[in-house]
Design a protein around this motif. Structure first.
Motif, PDB file in Angstrom:
ATOM      1  N   ILE A  37       5.146  -9.757  -5.648  1.00  0.00           N
ATOM      2  CA  ILE A  37       3.945 -10.348  -6.374  1.00  0.00           C
ATOM      3  C   ILE A  37       3.589 -11.450  -5.149  1.00  0.00           C
ATOM      4  CG2 ILE A  37       2.891 -11.960  -7.831  1.00  0.00           C
ATOM      5  CD1 ILE A  37       4.993 -10.629  -9.886  1.00  0.00           C
ATOM      6  N   GLY A  38       2.205 -11.591  -4.577  1.00  0.00           N
ATOM      7  CA  GLY A  38       2.062 -12.516  -3.663  1.00  0.00           C
ATOM      8  C   GLY A  38       0.660 -12.495  -3.200  1.00  0.00           C
ATOM      9  N   LEU A  39      -0.100 -11.485  -3.199  1.00  0.00           N
ATOM     10  CA  LEU A  39      -1.508 -11.166  -2.810  1.00  0.00           C
ATOM     11  C   LEU A  39      -2.460 -10.822  -3.902  1.00  0.00           C
ATOM     12  CD1 LEU A  39      -1.347  -9.580   0.775  1.00  0.00           C
ATOM     13  CD2 LEU A  39      -1.695 -12.149   0.328  1.00  0.00           C
ATOM     14  N   GLY A  40      -1.991 -10.513  -5.037  1.00  0.00           N
ATOM     15  CA  GLY A  40      -2.975 -10.217  -6.039  1.00  0.00           C
ATOM     16  C   GLY A  40      -3.619  -9.118  -5.485  1.00  0.00           C
ATOM     17  N   GLY A  41      -4.975  -8.738  -6.251  1.00  0.00           N
ATOM     18  CA  GLY A  41      -5.732  -7.495  -6.045  1.00  0.00           C
ATOM     19  C   GLY A  41      -6.155  -7.311  -4.665  1.00  0.00           C
ATOM     20  N   HIS A  42      -6.549  -8.385  -4.037  1.00  0.00           N
ATOM     21  CA  HIS A  42      -7.190  -8.151  -2.608  1.00  0.00           C
ATOM     22  C   HIS A  42      -5.802  -7.846  -1.676  1.00  0.00           C
ATOM     23  CE1 HIS A  42     -11.063 -10.035  -2.757  1.00  0.00           C
ATOM     24  NE2 HIS A  42     -10.533 -10.695  -3.702  1.00  0.00           N
ATOM     25  N   GLY A  43      -4.814  -8.250  -1.899  1.00  0.00           N
ATOM     26  CA  GLY A  43      -3.807  -8.141  -0.955  1.00  0.00           C
ATOM     27  C   GLY A  43      -3.154  -6.664  -1.244  1.00  0.00           C
ATOM     28  N   HIS A  44      -3.071  -6.215  -2.627  1.00  0.00           N
ATOM     29  CA  HIS A  44      -2.668  -4.890  -3.048  1.00  0.00           C
ATOM     30  C   HIS A  44      -3.510  -3.918  -2.253  1.00  0.00           C
ATOM     31  CE1 HIS A  44      -2.397  -1.221  -5.520  1.00  0.00           C
ATOM     32  NE2 HIS A  44      -0.929  -1.748  -5.699  1.00  0.00           N
ATOM     33  N   ASP A  45      -4.768  -3.940  -2.439  1.00  0.00           N
ATOM     34  CA  ASP A  45      -5.687  -3.001  -1.863  1.00  0.00           C
ATOM     35  C   ASP A  45      -5.608  -3.012  -0.622  1.00  0.00           C
ATOM     36  OD1 ASP A  45      -6.564  -2.717  -4.785  1.00  0.00           O
ATOM     37  OD2 ASP A  45      -8.635  -3.815  -4.371  1.00  0.00           O
ATOM     38  N   ALA A  46      -5.652  -4.046   0.085  1.00  0.00           N
ATOM     39  CA  ALA A  46      -5.524  -4.104   1.782  1.00  0.00           C
ATOM     40  C   ALA A  46      -4.204  -3.120   2.113  1.00  0.00           C
ATOM     41  CB  ALA A  46      -5.376  -5.522   2.127  1.00  0.00           C
ATOM     42  N   MET A  47      -2.923  -3.660   1.496  1.00  0.00           N
ATOM     43  CA  MET A  47      -1.968  -3.159   1.804  1.00  0.00           C
ATOM     44  C   MET A  47      -1.863  -1.437   1.472  1.00  0.00           C
ATOM     45  SD  MET A  47       1.097  -5.707   0.900  1.00  0.00           S
ATOM     46  CE  MET A  47       1.341  -7.188   1.652  1.00  0.00           C
ATOM     47  N   THR A  48      -2.305  -1.219   0.391  1.00  0.00           N
ATOM     48  CA  THR A  48      -2.503   0.301   0.052  1.00  0.00           C
ATOM     49  C   THR A  48      -3.275   0.974   1.228  1.00  0.00           C
ATOM     50  OG1 THR A  48      -2.521  -0.295  -2.331  1.00  0.00           O
ATOM     51  CG2 THR A  48      -3.267   1.878  -1.530  1.00  0.00           C
ATOM     52  N   VAL A  49      -4.405   0.627   1.518  1.00  0.00           N
ATOM     53  CA  VAL A  49      -5.335   1.202   2.655  1.00  0.00           C
ATOM     54  C   VAL A  49      -4.696   1.281   3.866  1.00  0.00           C
ATOM     55  CG1 VAL A  49      -7.550   1.170   3.710  1.00  0.00           C
ATOM     56  CG2 VAL A  49      -7.592   0.615   1.404  1.00  0.00           C
ATOM     57  N   LEU A  50      -3.978   0.209   4.224  1.00  0.00           N
ATOM     58  CA  LEU A  50      -3.139  -0.032   5.638  1.00  0.00           C
ATOM     59  C   LEU A  50      -1.894   1.146   5.644  1.00  0.00           C
ATOM     60  CD1 LEU A  50      -2.634  -1.012   8.282  1.00  0.00           C
ATOM     61  CD2 LEU A  50      -1.532  -2.642   7.336  1.00  0.00           C
ATOM     62  N   LEU A  51      -1.180   1.266   4.363  1.00  0.00           N
ATOM     63  CA  LEU A  51      -0.226   2.322   4.144  1.00  0.00           C
ATOM     64  C   LEU A  51      -0.745   3.635   4.357  1.00  0.00           C
ATOM     65  CD1 LEU A  51       2.810   2.978   3.452  1.00  0.00           C
ATOM     66  CD2 LEU A  51       1.872   2.884   1.057  1.00  0.00           C
ATOM     67  N   ALA A  52      -1.910   4.122   3.859  1.00  0.00           N
ATOM     68  CA  ALA A  52      -2.557   5.019   4.021  1.00  0.00           C
ATOM     69  C   ALA A  52      -2.860   5.438   5.584  1.00  0.00           C
ATOM     70  CB  ALA A  52      -3.856   5.506   3.210  1.00  0.00           C
ATOM     71  N   GLN A  53      -3.164   4.465   6.301  1.00  0.00           N
ATOM     72  CA  GLN A  53      -3.367   4.724   7.573  1.00  0.00           C
ATOM     73  C   GLN A  53      -2.198   4.955   8.289  1.00  0.00           C
ATOM     74  OE1 GLN A  53      -5.748   1.358   8.809  1.00  0.00           O
ATOM     75  NE2 GLN A  53      -7.507   1.641   7.419  1.00  0.00           N
TER      76      GLN A  53
END
Length: 841
Positions: A226-242
């Motif tokens: 837990i740390g970044l909330g929705g914004h952080g989760h979305d950012a990390m998910t897209v970066l993980l996909a890349q």
């Protein structure tokens, strides 16, 4: 792949910073419950409880302000942004500018956010957080250098939470400049365990350094915390996909589909939004290289395109399917999806791209009436920087229908307003071809000269390998092609190439390359047929000179395909294979332009500077030096701004065609460096020598600088009102400039307590803009008409002149303009609040 921005870090740093000011409130159950609900993410509960608290008559003024801030935070998190702004305006406090700024940021308006945050004083409890929010606003305006300056000194702030956020933001901005190694070194010194934001930065840096295993490990670990909330989760998910897609595209696709699916059923009855929709779908489209990958994505795309309950996803899916349909020749089906997207979502992030693709499809289908209405509508509602491409499309339409004079006008307009050399050359070329078709020899000669000055890519004299009759015929064909007699030349070249007797001809490769050049210079370029000609040339024993030319024309091919990555790769391969080529400056220019369009400003700057340094006599040298400065400035660092100023000084001293523009850019750069006096000195030098149509813009630039200094130098208000006095301005100003100068002058007059004079200036401009015979009509004219009009309304309401204010608002409500509804609402409010209905005419 798209580069993720610092949205996630800033989103984490801008909310949740209120503590329980006014400890005595802790005894109230509603207050305690509101805080608990906020901690649990039940922001609607927090809002209800906080608003109920505000109705209590026993709260002190200080307690009420604390509750207002709590309610504002809840409203912002719940997406009730206008409600938050209204609440803050009713109960202003030292922290109100901070919360207003956060609300404007959430509305996607960094300019108003910055204005609000600037009102936060250093004594406000949330001032440090306001500075962090200010960095977000500056970043949203594209002012990365200013954002970095804002947070640089805050990295050592006495509040450890503020300092940590400042470091995170600064590091994120550094990563945007591809400084992964430096950022990794800083992150090693971060304390506090596995902070999710630090992990995200480490993952981004690892990804930039192609350390995919580390990037994946960090992201998977951070996504479980837990740390970044929705914004952080979305950012990390897209970066993980890349990250995953670098090794296996299917793995990245699977992550992105899961991400997009995760929004189903959320927030019933409310618009569902993620800041990372565009990143998600841009990445998804980039991964669809093969039919297998397309088939993997298509079922989900089809489902999303049929589901309007998630509007932004619906639009992205429709656009992506339309592109895939077009690639398979199903143009009418693609148009149906695109027209639906344009009608449903005028504010969608892919709106402009969808409209551009729609125009291309209608042109390919020969449906020119629809092209004209769409293109003209778009041209009237886009920023100036976007208009060249619209003018180009209109030129293509007029050319295709045989209206060559109007085609000339559109292509010349596109060339005159385009700052990108790559597309400017194409516009000049098309204008010249249109001039030939129109029989305007003098105009053709003028355009040809401009094209040559811009670097038209013309080949040097063609080599001759013999003196046979066939060689003479080929030389004649090549001359015809160079002279623009392309139809006859192409037919003869095709006949020569297809003749079995010429299978082993020594100049067959040369003929194929010339044919490809004709096809690529056509409008639109015929890339696929040119590719076939180049492939045949490659297998027809080209000599070294023709092989070099063939490799060079491959750059045209990738340019015609708008494949910037391939263009850059082909250009670098050419320079490696032909280091002594006379075409090297042009190749460097193409690489630089493509890199600039990709916003890879460091690479663009390198190639622009190589041209200026190694080929100072090249016709590209001046433009290269100018755009090297633009690239250095775009990087955003202090060093980049200084370099840009130095480079533009060289352009100015050469006193060439771009000397004036270089001085203008220098003045803008000095403003970025927070050196207003230097900027004003440059502007004062430019004004006497500026073309007539550029003078108003320079005067406004100077006035804006003076107004920014005025709080500390009150005499600047007098300077502005004098500078923009209508009697001193050029005669017959277009309405846009009349309104803009009025707005700035009125601000200065009001600050000098000359409210009547300010109102008079505004009134004159409103009269001009609402004149039935020549009303303001363009988007820019209307924007400034309403700025002036609303400013006048503010002054009238301040003077308690309610009836004039209501009448003025009703007058502004009449034009068919986007802000007319706001004016009507304001008129109704004034009349309701001040019981003016009986007096309404």
């Amino acid at each position: 792949m798209p580069t993720l921005s610092l949205r996630c870090l800033l989103a984490a740093s801008l909310l949740g910073v209120v503590s329980a000011f006014g400890v005595e409130l802790a005894d109230l159950p509603d207050y305690r419950g509101a805080l608990r609900a906020l901690a649990d993410g039940l922001v609607s509960v927090t809002r209800v409880k906080a608003l109920r608290l505000l109705d209590r008559p026993d709260l002190t003024a200080a307690q009420k302000l604390t509750v207002v801030e709590l309610a504002a935070e809840a409203c912002i998190k719940e997406g009730r942004l206008d409600e938050a702004l209204h609440l803050l305006s009713l109960h202003p406090s030292p922290n109100s500018p901070y919360w207003a700024g956060v609300a404007w940021l959430a509305k996607g308006n960094p300019h108003d956010a910055y204005s609000a945050l600037q009102q936060c004083t250093p004594t406000a409890p949330l001032y440090p957080w306001a500075k962090l929010a200010e960095a977000h606003a500056l970043f949203g305006q594209g002012r990365e250098a200013a954002a970095r300056r804002t947070v640089r000194d805050m990295r050592e702030h006495p509040d450890p939470k503020v300092a940590a956020q400042a470091r995170h933001i600064f590091n994120e901005l550094e990563l945007n400049e591809e400084r992964a190694t430096v950022v990794q070194g800083r992150l090693k010194r971060e304390q506090g365990g596995k902070d999710a934001r630090v992990q995200f930065l480490r993952a981004r840096a690892a990804y930039q350094e192609n350390d995919l295993a580390t990037a994946e490990r960090l992201l998977r670990d951070a996504l479980t915390t837990i740390g970044l909330g929705g914004h952080g989760h979305d950012a990390m998910t897209v970066l993980l996909a890349q990250v995953l897609a670098k090794k296996k595209p299917e793995a990245g696709i699977e992550i992105l589909i899961t991400f997009a699916e995760s929004f189903n059923g959320q927030l019933k009855g409310k618009e569902i939004h993620s800041d990372y929709w565009t990143d998600c779908f841009t990445t998804l489209e980039a991964l669809c290289h093969s039919p297998e990958e397309v088939s993997l994505v298509m079922p989900s795309l089809t489902k999303w395109a049929a589901d309007p309950t998630v509007p932004e996803r619906h639009g992205h899916a429709s656009y992506m399917i339309a592109r895939l349909l077009r690639a398979t020749g199903r143009k009418l089906e693609a148009l149906g999806l695109l027209e639906g997207l344009l009608a449903l979502y005028p504010q969608h992030p892919r709106h402009d791209e969808a409209l551009r693709l729609t125009l291309q499809l209608y042109r390919e289908l020969g449906i020119y009436t629809r092209i004209h209405s769409l293109a003209q509508q778009w041209k009237d509602n886009v920023p100036t920087t976007t208009r060249p491409s619209i003018s180009f499309v209109l030129g293509m339409m007029h050319f295709a229908t045989g209206d060559y004079q109007r085609a000339i006008d559109m292509f010349v307009e596109a060339a005159d307003t385009d700052r990108i050399l790559l597309t400017r050359r194409r516009s000049l070329y098309n204008a010249a071809v249109s001039a030939i078709k129109a029989g305007q020899a003098a105009l053709f000669a003028t355009l040809l000269t401009q094209l040559q000055q811009a670097g038209d890519g013309a080949s040097p004299a063609l080599p001759s390998d013999g003196a046979s009759a066939d060689d003479l015929k080929l030389d004649n064909l090549f001359a015809q092609a160079s002279a623009g007699e392309t139809v006859a030349a192409e037919a003869a070249l095709n006949a020569f190439i297809q003749d079995p007797a010429n299978t082993d001809h020594l100049r067959l490769a040369e003929a194929c390359v010339t044919l490809a050049e004709i096809q690529l210079l056509d409008q639109p370029p015929r890339a696929e047929t040119a590719d076939k000609a180049l492939q045949k040339a490659a297998t027809s024993r080209p000599n070294a000179a023709i092989q070099e030319r063939l490799d060079y024309v491959k750059l045209w091919l990738e340019e015609a395909r708008s494949n910037l990555d391939a263009l850059i790769t082909q250009g670098e391969a050419f320079l490696k294979a032909w280091p002594q080529s006379t075409r090297a400056p042009e190749v460097h220019m193409k690489i630089a332009e493509a890199s600039y369009r990709q916003q890879n400003f460091a690479t663009a700057r390198t190639h622009f500077e190589i041209i200026a340094t190694d080929w100072p006599a090249s016709p590209h040298a001046e433009a290269a030096l100018y755009f090297a400065g633009k690239s250095a400035l775009a990087i955003g660092s202090a060093e980049g701004i200084n370099t840009a100023i130095t480079l533009w000084e060289q352009v100015a001293e050469a006193n060439g065609p771009l000397a004036f523009e270089a001085r203008v850019q220098q003045a803008a750069a000095k403003r970025l460096q927070d050196e207003p006096e230097q900027a004003i000195k440059l502007i004062d030098i430019l004004i006497p020598e500026a073309p007539k149509d550029r003078v108003p813009g320079l005067l406004c630039d100077k006035a804006e600088i003076l107004l920014s200094q005025a709080p500390n130098l009150p005499a600047s208000y007098t300077a502005v009102s004098t500078l923009l006095d209508p009697a001193r301005l050029p005669a017959n100003l277009p309405f846009f400039w009349q309104a803009r100068t009025t707005y700035l002058r009125a601000l200065a007059l009001k600050a000098q307590k000359q409210t009547d004079e300010a109102l008079e200036a505004c009134y004159d401009t409103i009269e001009a803009g609402t004149n039935p015979e020549s009303p303001a009509s363009t988007p820019s004219d209307l924007e400034w008409l309403y700025r002036v009009g609303f400013l006048a309304l503010d002054y009238l309401e301040e003077l308690k002149q309610w009836e004039p204010a209501a009448q003025l608002a009703e007058r502004l409500a009449k034009p068919a303009a986007p802000l007319a509804k706001e004016a009507a609402t304001r008129a109704n409010r004034i009349r309701l609040e001040h019981f003016l209905w009986d007096g309404k005419k």
